[in-house]
Design a protein around this motif. Sequence first.
Motif, PDB file in Angstrom:
ATOM      1  N   GLU A 133     -74.502 -10.861   3.182  1.00 36.08           N
ATOM      2  CA  GLU A 133     -73.888 -10.338   4.401  1.00 36.08           C
ATOM      3  C   GLU A 133     -74.769  -9.280   5.068  1.00 36.08           C
ATOM      4  OE1 GLU A 133     -70.559 -11.943   1.860  1.00 36.08           O
ATOM      5  OE2 GLU A 133     -72.416 -10.823   1.542  1.00 36.08           O
ATOM      6  N   ALA A 134     -75.499  -8.512   4.251  1.00 38.09           N
ATOM      7  CA  ALA A 134     -76.394  -7.499   4.811  1.00 38.09           C
ATOM      8  C   ALA A 134     -77.547  -8.160   5.576  1.00 38.09           C
ATOM      9  CB  ALA A 134     -76.942  -6.600   3.702  1.00 38.09           C
ATOM     10  N   ILE A 135     -78.113  -9.234   5.026  1.00 36.70           N
ATOM     11  CA  ILE A 135     -79.167  -9.965   5.726  1.00 36.70           C
ATOM     12  C   ILE A 135     -78.623 -10.562   7.018  1.00 36.70           C
ATOM     13  CG2 ILE A 135     -80.671 -11.989   5.641  1.00 36.70           C
ATOM     14  CD1 ILE A 135     -81.752  -9.795   3.951  1.00 36.70           C
ATOM     15  N   ALA A 174     -80.616  -5.170  -2.951  1.00 36.53           N
ATOM     16  CA  ALA A 174     -81.044  -5.145  -4.353  1.00 36.53           C
ATOM     17  C   ALA A 174     -79.887  -4.905  -5.315  1.00 36.53           C
ATOM     18  CB  ALA A 174     -82.099  -4.061  -4.551  1.00 36.53           C
ATOM     19  N   ALA A 175     -78.977  -4.012  -4.952  1.00 32.53           N
ATOM     20  CA  ALA A 175     -77.930  -3.610  -5.889  1.00 32.53           C
ATOM     21  C   ALA A 175     -76.539  -3.625  -5.279  1.00 32.53           C
ATOM     22  CB  ALA A 175     -78.225  -2.202  -6.418  1.00 32.53           C
ATOM     23  N   GLY A 176     -76.434  -3.927  -3.998  1.00 33.12           N
ATOM     24  CA  GLY A 176     -75.137  -3.886  -3.332  1.00 33.12           C
ATOM     25  C   GLY A 176     -74.259  -5.089  -3.642  1.00 33.12           C
ATOM     26  N   LYS A 177     -73.025  -5.005  -3.169  1.00 33.26           N
ATOM     27  CA  LYS A 177     -72.055  -6.075  -3.402  1.00 33.26           C
ATOM     28  C   LYS A 177     -72.239  -7.237  -2.427  1.00 33.26           C
ATOM     29  CE  LYS A 177     -68.366  -2.999  -5.076  1.00 33.26           C
ATOM     30  NZ  LYS A 177     -66.979  -2.513  -4.821  1.00 33.26           N
ATOM     31  N   SER A 184     -71.513  -1.247  -0.400  1.00 34.09           N
ATOM     32  CA  SER A 184     -70.157  -1.421  -0.909  1.00 34.09           C
ATOM     33  C   SER A 184     -69.185  -1.996   0.113  1.00 34.09           C
ATOM     34  CB  SER A 184     -69.611  -0.076  -1.412  1.00 34.09           C
ATOM     35  OG  SER A 184     -69.702   0.917  -0.396  1.00 34.09           O
ATOM     36  N   ASN A 185     -69.648  -2.276   1.331  1.00 34.46           N
ATOM     37  CA  ASN A 185     -68.764  -2.819   2.366  1.00 34.46           C
ATOM     38  C   ASN A 185     -69.378  -4.070   2.989  1.00 34.46           C
ATOM     39  OD1 ASN A 185     -66.677  -0.642   2.477  1.00 34.46           O
ATOM     40  ND2 ASN A 185     -68.448   0.590   3.031  1.00 34.46           N
TER      41      ASN A 185
END
Length: 477
Positions: A320-322, A313-316, A283-284
């Motif tokens: 950015e996470a990668i 998989a399901a985040g916003k 979520s961030n």
Amino acid sequence: MLETRRTKIVATLGPSSNSYETIRALTLSGANVFRMNFSHGTHGDHAKIHGIIRAVEQELGRPITIIADLQGPKLRVGTFEGGVAELIEGQSFAFTSAETQGTSSSVSLPHPEIFNSLQPGDYLLVDAGRIRLRTVSVTIDEIRTEVIAGGTIRDRKGVNLPDRALDIPALTTKDRVDLIFALDLGVDWVALSFVQKVADISSVRAIIGTSAKIVAKIEKPVALDSFPAILHATDAIMVARGDLGVECDWSDVPAVQRDIVAKCRAAGKPVNVATQMLESMISNPVPTRAEVPDVANAIFEGADAVMLSAESAAGKYPREAIEAMASIATSAERAPLYRQELKDGVLLDTAEDSTSIASAACLIANMRRAYCIVTYTESGATALRVAKSRPDVPVLAICPSRETARSLALVWGVTPTVSRNKAEFMLFREGEIPESLSKSGNIPRDKPIVVTSGSPLGVPGCTDSIKIACIDAVAPN
């Protein structure tokens, strides 16, 4: 292009990341491996995602690994009147084999294997360990417990038994159907959930054959008791910290993770650290300061890969996470501590010629400050042997099959590429780069490369020579 980042990134795909545009963006941002979680979605969903990954692979011209993660046996309570019940610390609570609506004093538990295995004093954990109960007595119809940590219990919440290895099959009916479907699609790895013993792996291997490789997910403390045998039987390990952190003391998880990674490195088996690595990024758009060293610690330990679950998989913010994980890995690998940690690891120590050559190639590459190690690998075994020593330089693995190249995209430090022409590989030994492979390595003219090969070339286990070559020219096709 040779990938300079050694640690690979696994991204779980789901509703936030199942489009062509997003999967392509995740690949360009640093994802090497995509995980299809068969706990969710339909076969149609997975077939669509598989097709997109292969299309992205074709467009970008780089091998991409696909993991099919099977759900495994899920233990769940039944349902409650009104959907919920409140459990209070110290109260008595029963699990019954009867299919009845639950209350604040009992609930159905439709798993006879639990009634057959549980003993007084054993713990039952419900809802990811949020509710803890201790067994007082067991009959064929009822498990009487004392509530140690209470709270709200809801319909069909999961149950964990940290003290017992249940006599349940490694594959459920659903898993078998999913496995056959995944193999028909053409996945590269199959992740087996809730592994408890070697027989779990053997049963899956009998179905898979050589169609894919197996990742054993370590999620239960009982698996640690059989870990040496499990490690020998499997192709790779996943440290699945979610259920593992529920079933054993959460404070023990860091030490368990470090021990597993060290043993996998010593055995030359790829190891992937997973679960809640960048959880806040669901979520961030940026990670917490606590999550950054968690990822970095797995990298310092020498893990082959780190994995995103719900974050991608399901985040916003899947992209950015990668990017965050790739940035953390790149930064950690530049630290002097990283090289020291890897040097403290176990080198190749068997008497086989092929393993001795792989170890020597790493030492020579480090001493000569070579640009890379180039190896021809029919099955992937030679690249695994080289990666085991964690050399200072990247490994360019020339593979005659796409399947081998795809499987190696999970392995630390290896950039796989496909070439079915053995003569092209031999040009490396003469200091030339085949034009068809020149872009794969982007090898400069001012640094040597270390080339390993075998006689005859392409026969597994026959690697027997090393050559230091200096690139002088690009050879024509």
